[in-house]
Write an enzyme that holds these catalytic residues in place. Structure first.
Site, PDB file in Angstrom:
ATOM      1  N   SER A  75       0.631  -1.205  -0.175  1.00 39.42           N
ATOM      2  CA  SER A  75       0.000  -0.114   0.035  1.00 39.42           C
ATOM      3  C   SER A  75       0.598   1.298  -0.112  1.00 39.42           C
ATOM      4  CB  SER A  75      -1.052  -0.018   1.204  1.00 39.42           C
ATOM      5  OG  SER A  75      -0.060   0.158   2.482  1.00 39.42           O
ATOM      6  N   LYS A 128       1.209   4.357   6.575  1.00 38.45           N
ATOM      7  CA  LYS A 128       0.657   5.271   5.922  1.00 38.45           C
ATOM      8  C   LYS A 128       1.267   6.366   5.961  1.00 38.45           C
ATOM      9  CE  LYS A 128      -2.651   2.243   4.931  1.00 38.45           C
ATOM     10  NZ  LYS A 128      -2.636   1.435   3.730  1.00 38.45           N
TER      11      LYS A 128
END
Length: 254
Positions: free
Chosen positions: A50, A91
């Site tokens: 991701s 993230k």
């Protein structure tokens, strides 16, 4: 009576003393660099793609232990939040408390408080000068970040499960600053690279975070190794020089 042998002994003692000093200082730097790193950094393995291409699945990374007050836009952080599955996740922070995060403008860019933000890390795999192949997100969205929270996106926007998935939750997908545990500074394996702070966020209030101390720690370790090896090698050299000085002296005094 000649003083040649005595001079050689003096040089030998000085050489041995300097050699021992170099080894001692080298040990302090070497062990100190490792100890400093162990206190400041924690290793993680990134489980998914991701954050590609910045960080790939399976990469071993070094993350600097920080608290929420140190978080800035653009930081790649490790956090744990019960709403997100209560597992450490990685993230990028794109919005902080009070920000209005939206996507996308006419050129497909993310905007923070109406200001478009260039995200070069999304284009890292494209040819130099190339344009982004896709917008900053595949769907339009708007979120207002509550005070004391951060809005997080993955760099691989097409597959990342990030704040966009939680837009309907309280806080519109944001995470409390208290959930942030660390900030990524470097990929340690299989490649070795520092994770740069994106300058595109520098002009926003609060700016970007400063680089971590990892280069200084690595420098201390490297200098320590050089001093240890150099000092260890210099000792025998000084001893041999001292012996040569004694043997070249006169055989007898006159």
């Amino acid at each position: 009576m000649s003083g040649t042998g005595r001079t050689g002994d003096g040089h030998g003692r000085l050489g041995n003393a300097l050699s021992s000093l170099a080894v001692a200082v080298g040990c302090v730097l070497f062990l100190g660099g490792f100890a400093w790193g162990a206190v400041v950094y924690k290793p993680y393995t990134v489980p998914t793609a991701s954050m590609s291409p910045t960080v790939n699945a399976g990469d071993r990374v070094l993350a600097e232990r920080i608290d929420g007050a140190d978080v800035r836009r653009g930081d790649v952080v490790v956090f744990t939040d019960s709403v997100w599955g209560n597992q450490p996740m990685v993230k990028r922070v794109v919005g902080v408390g009070g920000d209005k995060v939206a996507c996308c403008d006419a050129e497909g860019r993310l905007t923070i408080n109406g200001e478009p933000v260039e995200e070069p890390y999304l284009q890292a795999q494209l040819p130099a000068g190339g344009q982004a192949a896709a917008p900053a997100a595949q769907q339009d969205f708007t979120a207002v970040v509550p005070k004391g929270q951060v809005f997080l996106l993955g760099d691989e926007r097409s597959t990342s499960l990030d704040s966009r998935v939680h837009l309907e939750d309280p806080g519109q997908g944001s995470v409390p600053l208290s959930a942030v545990q660390a900030r990524l500074d470097a990929v340690a394996w299989p490649s070795q690279s520092l994770i740069e702070r994106p300058e595109s966020f520098a002009g926003l209030p609060g700016g970007i975070s400063a680089g971590g101390p990892l280069p200084l720690q690595l420098g201390a370790v490297v200098v320590g190794v050089v001093l240890i090896l150099g000092g260890a090698a210099a000792g025998p050299i000084a001893a041999r020089a001292s012996r040569r000085g004694r043997t070249t002296g006169p055989a007898s005094a006159r």
